[in-house]
Design a protein around this motif. Structure first.
Motif, short mmCIF file in Angstrom:
data_model
loop_
_atom_site.label_atom_id
_atom_site.label_comp_id
_atom_site.label_asym_id
_atom_site.label_seq_id
_atom_site.Cartn_x
_atom_site.Cartn_y
_atom_site.Cartn_z
N THR A 91 -7.69 9.51 -3.17
CA THR A 91 -6.88 9.62 -4.38
C THR A 91 -7.45 8.81 -5.54
O THR A 91 -7.51 9.29 -6.66
N TYR A 92 -7.85 7.57 -5.26
CA TYR A 92 -8.34 6.67 -6.30
C TYR A 92 -9.82 6.38 -6.09
O TYR A 92 -10.20 5.76 -5.09
N LEU A 120 -1.31 6.65 -2.95
CA LEU A 120 -2.38 5.94 -2.25
C LEU A 120 -2.33 6.15 -0.74
O LEU A 120 -3.36 6.37 -0.11
N ALA A 121 -1.15 6.11 -0.15
CA ALA A 121 -1.03 6.10 1.31
C ALA A 121 -0.43 7.37 1.86
O ALA A 121 0.24 8.13 1.15
N THR A 168 2.42 2.21 -3.38
CA THR A 168 1.56 2.61 -4.49
C THR A 168 1.51 4.13 -4.54
O THR A 168 1.07 4.76 -3.58
N VAL A 219 -4.31 4.45 4.17
CA VAL A 219 -5.01 5.07 3.04
C VAL A 219 -6.01 6.12 3.53
O VAL A 219 -6.97 5.77 4.22
N VAL A 243 -11.05 2.66 -5.28
CA VAL A 243 -10.44 1.94 -4.16
C VAL A 243 -11.18 2.31 -2.88
O VAL A 243 -11.33 3.49 -2.55
N SER A 277 -11.01 5.84 -1.19
CA SER A 277 -9.72 6.53 -1.19
C SER A 277 -9.92 7.96 -1.68
O SER A 277 -10.67 8.21 -2.62
N VAL A 282 0.85 -1.20 0.00
CA VAL A 282 0.00 0.00 0.00
C VAL A 282 0.88 1.25 0.00
O VAL A 282 0.68 2.17 -0.78
#
Length: 122
Positions: A63-64, A46-47, A43, A53, A67, A61, A40
């Motif tokens: 960001t994504y 992501l984190a 990526t 996250v 997710v 998420s 994680v």
């Protein structure tokens, strides 16, 4: 209670801190800081710095969009503070079940929106 200390060694009758301070102890509960999994953390975007996250209200998420993260891997804003930053009971059973229900409802809503967009107008 001792918080935010780094351990150098745990011995039978004491803890030895990284600073060299020795703390007598017949019994201790040592809780390491919460950290995410390497996959994680590695990526891009992501984190956070702890490898958790960041998520919004639906545990999606930040960001994504595709997710969702629940449990100990989710970096949620807590409505309280603790002596140890990042310490929370949010990885225990009931909160995780509640998070999962919320995330699942959001995933279902996302899928319904995609299906309706792909359906030709009558």
């Amino acid at each position: 209670m001792l918080t935010l200390a780094r351990l150098q060694a745990v011995e039978q009758d004491r803890l030895v801190l990284a600073s060299g301070t020795e703390v007598p102890s017949a019994w201790s509960l040592v809780v390491p800081p919460t950290r995410g999994q390497d996959v994680v953390a590695e990526t891009p975007g992501l984190a956070d710095a702890r490898g958790l996250v960041p998520v919004g209200e639906t545990f999606r998420s930040t960001t994504y969009d595709d997710v969702h993260v629940v449990g100990a891997a989710a970096a949620v804003d807590l409505p309280w503070t603790t002596a140890q930053p990042g310490a929370s009971p949010l990885g225990s059973g009931f909160p995780v079940e509640t998070q999962a229900r919320t995330a699942t409802a959001d995933v279902a809503a996302m899928l319904r929106r995609r299906v309706f967009r792909l359906t030709p107008a009558e």
